[in-house]
Scaffold this active site. Structure first.
Site, PDB file in Angstrom:
ATOM      1  N   LEU A  10       0.822  -1.135  -0.015  1.00 44.92           N
ATOM      2  CA  LEU A  10       0.230   0.034   0.079  1.00 44.92           C
ATOM      3  C   LEU A  10       1.131   1.044  -0.052  1.00 44.92           C
ATOM      4  CD1 LEU A  10      -2.888  -0.971   2.640  1.00 44.92           C
ATOM      5  CD2 LEU A  10      -2.650  -1.581   0.274  1.00 44.92           C
ATOM      6  N   ASP A  11       1.027   1.972  -1.157  1.00 46.64           N
ATOM      7  CA  ASP A  11       1.723   3.099  -1.460  1.00 46.64           C
ATOM      8  C   ASP A  11       1.449   4.071  -0.543  1.00 46.64           C
ATOM      9  OD1 ASP A  11       4.302   4.180  -2.820  1.00 46.64           O
ATOM     10  OD2 ASP A  11       2.600   5.421  -3.737  1.00 46.64           O
ATOM     11  N   ALA A  12       2.221   4.923   0.171  1.00 48.52           N
ATOM     12  CA  ALA A  12       1.894   6.199   0.765  1.00 48.52           C
ATOM     13  C   ALA A  12       0.772   6.209   1.498  1.00 48.52           C
ATOM     14  CB  ALA A  12       1.959   7.446  -0.547  1.00 48.52           C
ATOM     15  N   VAL A  13       0.472   5.035   1.891  1.00 45.09           N
ATOM     16  CA  VAL A  13      -1.077   5.054   2.655  1.00 45.09           C
ATOM     17  C   VAL A  13      -1.146   5.962   3.814  1.00 45.09           C
ATOM     18  CG1 VAL A  13      -0.408   3.078   3.923  1.00 45.09           C
ATOM     19  CG2 VAL A  13      -2.835   3.237   3.125  1.00 45.09           C
TER      20      VAL A  13
END
Length: 581
Positions: A237-240
């Protein structure tokens, strides 16, 4: 209560927490039912068993772009798959960085989440890789490209996506917002209803979603289902951490963000129980740890503090700060573990070192990386000041010397860094350019003017194989050394990601920790000389059990006398084990 009734009830509770302060145009029960339907969860699904570890000591994840290795006339994903099969058989999982159509940020500004970038290959290529190894994919969940159809519809004021993006007003109090960039937060955008100011955490080409609109959540659940069907079994989960925004707030690590992650985990584990969620939260260490939740949020969190602290130890010859940090890290409970890495497609983050390294230590670290050809990226603080945010440099170059300058120990220092990382509690992640000993790419840096490009080299397959077939080349030596380390590591049950770990106290030049297998049959004492001086290791300080037979797994040499003193060469590591599996 049936499994489906229990799932429906749990989702309703989670959705109620997420949308507690938001008026939505769909009832919570109806939204929960729709999410279940999208994920194709049926009454035959099993209730996920809590606190289960979906990993073992055999898991090693390689991080790579889809086109890190290319060959003329061939789809890069095909080339990558063949290269992995030929040279990287020691790797059982691969993280292919965003392989979708994109407009900037080397893939993290996604134009279309449902397609594979034609320049890389197709979904068939992705599934082919997933059929042989666990596949990790990015879910770029905070933002998308300003060239996406969704944002084009936002600009038109109609169609799917016209209400997917977060906006604020220029006169809103946004002074508390925490973000890792120096660009202006709001992007003025003309729409039929007038000028809208779109929230952009990272760049004006990366427009942030508004998860207050449940349709955004619905879209991402559809995307997750598609990726599962393609064989993805690990979601990054990128930059969540930036997902939920509130005007007048820091808009990072908000409760709603944590609840969204918990909801996605609930859906995913009911659809496929062995799938892993990793949260990418490049933030101070104490904040990062919160993404474990109570073993109900992320399965894994990035150990973002490890790269700067480990590099600091190896260039200063002192493990003081690294040892302090390791002692403070809580053991991950079953069902969770750390994702360890020391290099990636991004730079070496400095925010995770805040509160762990003294300011003068950070300054020295930054200055040393500059001397070794690195670039420094900055962020704007809440006080409006510019502060180093990350160091952009290839790991092989970062470790070519110490604070005193370059020296002859670069290769040994580089290998030492990996022996430490591979032995730590958690799952190791190794960047392809670390496996290949790739150096700073100054040409790509000049061509793109983006600091991160320095560590995103693209290899021509013929040139690479020529280097790897030359036993005298650094690239061949690095791959041989790291492959050997991985093969030894994956055979030791004491290196299970959740095996016991205790920090040893052996002075500042020797960094050591003890691992014990979960069945208590194997112990490994992992000790590294982090200095450029020959250092004595007094074996009797380890309290080895006299009735056991001990051996250094790395050299194969038995420890005949547990009262002896062993001389460790600069950057030498020993893995002293009572069992040779």
């Amino acid at each position: 209560m049936s499994v489906m009734d229990g799932l429906q009830q749990k989702l309703q509770q989670q959705l109620s927490c997420i949308y507690n302060d938001v008026d939505i145009d769909i009832s919570v029960p109806a939204l929960a039912a729709q999410l279940i339907d999208i994920m194709r969860i049926t009454e035959y699904c099993q209730v996920p068993e809590p606190f289960v570890n979906h990993w073992s000591e055999k898991d090693i994840i390689m991080i790579t772009y889809g086109d890190s290795v290319i060959q003329q006339g061939e789809r890069p994903l095909t080339t990558l798959a063949q290269f992995i099969d030929s040279y990287l058989s020691c790797i059982n999982a691969v993280h292919i960085l965003p392989f979708f159509p994109y407009s900037s940020d080397d893939g993290f500004s996604v134009i279309d989440y449902s397609s594979v970038n034609e320049g890389l290959g197709s979904w068939a290529d992705i599934s082919a890789i997933a059929s042989k190894r666990r596949l990790m994919s990015d879910l770029v969940i905070n933002h998308c490209s300003s060239r996406s159809l969704w944002f084009e519809n936002f600009c038109k004021g109609e169609g799917v996506g016209h209400d997917y993006f977060f906006t604020a007003e220029p006169d809103d109090d946004l002074s508390a917002v925490v973000r890792p960039r120096t660009s202006t937060l709001l992007r003025p955008t003309e729409t039929p209803s007038g000028t809208q100011h779109v929230w952009c955490t990272f760049s004006h080409d990366q427009v942030d979603f508004d998860f207050r609109n449940p349709q955004v959540l619905i879209e991402f659940v559809r995307i997750i289902r598609q990726y599962l069907d393609a064989g993805v079994s690990i979601f990054r989960l990128d930059a969540v951490a930036f997902l939920w925004k509130i005007v007048g707030n820091k808009s990072i690590n908000l409760p709603q963000t944590h609840e969204v992650i918990r909801l996605l985990r609930t859906l995913i584990e009911h659809a496929q129980q062995d799938v892993i969620i990793i949260t990418e939260t490049n933030i101070p260490n104490t904040q990062n740890l919160t993404y474990f939740g109570n073993a109900n949020e992320a399965h894994c969190i990035y150990n973002f503090s490890l790269p700067p602290l480990l590099i600091n130890s190896l260039i200063t010859g002192s493990c003081l700060y690294l040892k302090r940090w390791l002692m403070s890290m809580p053991p991950a409970q079953d069902g969770t573990t750390y994702f360890n890495f020391i290099a990636s497609h991004d730079g070496i983050g400095l925010r995770p070192a805040e509160g762990l390294l003294e300011e003068d230590e950070i300054d020295t670290l930054v200055d040393t990386m500059k001397q070794f050809g690195g670039q420094i990226s900055s962020r704007t603080t809440e006080d409006g000041l510019q502060k180093p945010y990350e160091m952009n440099i290839a790991l092989f170059d970062a470790l070519q010397g110490t604070t005193k300058g370059k020296d002859q120990w670069g290769m040994q220092r580089f290998v030492c860094a990996h022996t430490i990382m591979l032995a730590l509690e958690g799952i190791p992640g190794i960047y392809i350019h670390s496996l290949l000993g790739t150096r700073n790419d100054y040409q790509k840096l000049a061509n793109t003017s983006h600091n991160r490009a320095i560590n995103r080299h693209r290899w021509d397959l013929n040139q690479l194989t020529e280097q790897l077939n030359d036993a005298n080349s650094d690239h061949s030596q690095v791959l041989t050394e790291l492959t050997n380390l991985i093969n030894i590591r994956t055979q030791q049950i004491a290196f299970h990601p959740n095996a016991t770990q205790f920090t040893l106290h052996l002075g500042l030049q020797l960094f050591g920790f003890w691992r014990q297998s979960r069945n208590r049959k194997q112990s490994i004492f992992c000790i590294s000389n982090v200095s450029d001086q020959i250092t004595d290791l007094r074996i009797n300080e380890l309290n080895l059990i006299i009735a056991e037979h001990w051996v250094d797994l790395l050299s194969g040499q038995p420890i005949e006398d547990i009262t002896q003193t062993m001389q460790l060469q600069p950057y030498q590591t020993v893995w002293i084990s009572n069992v040779r599996i």
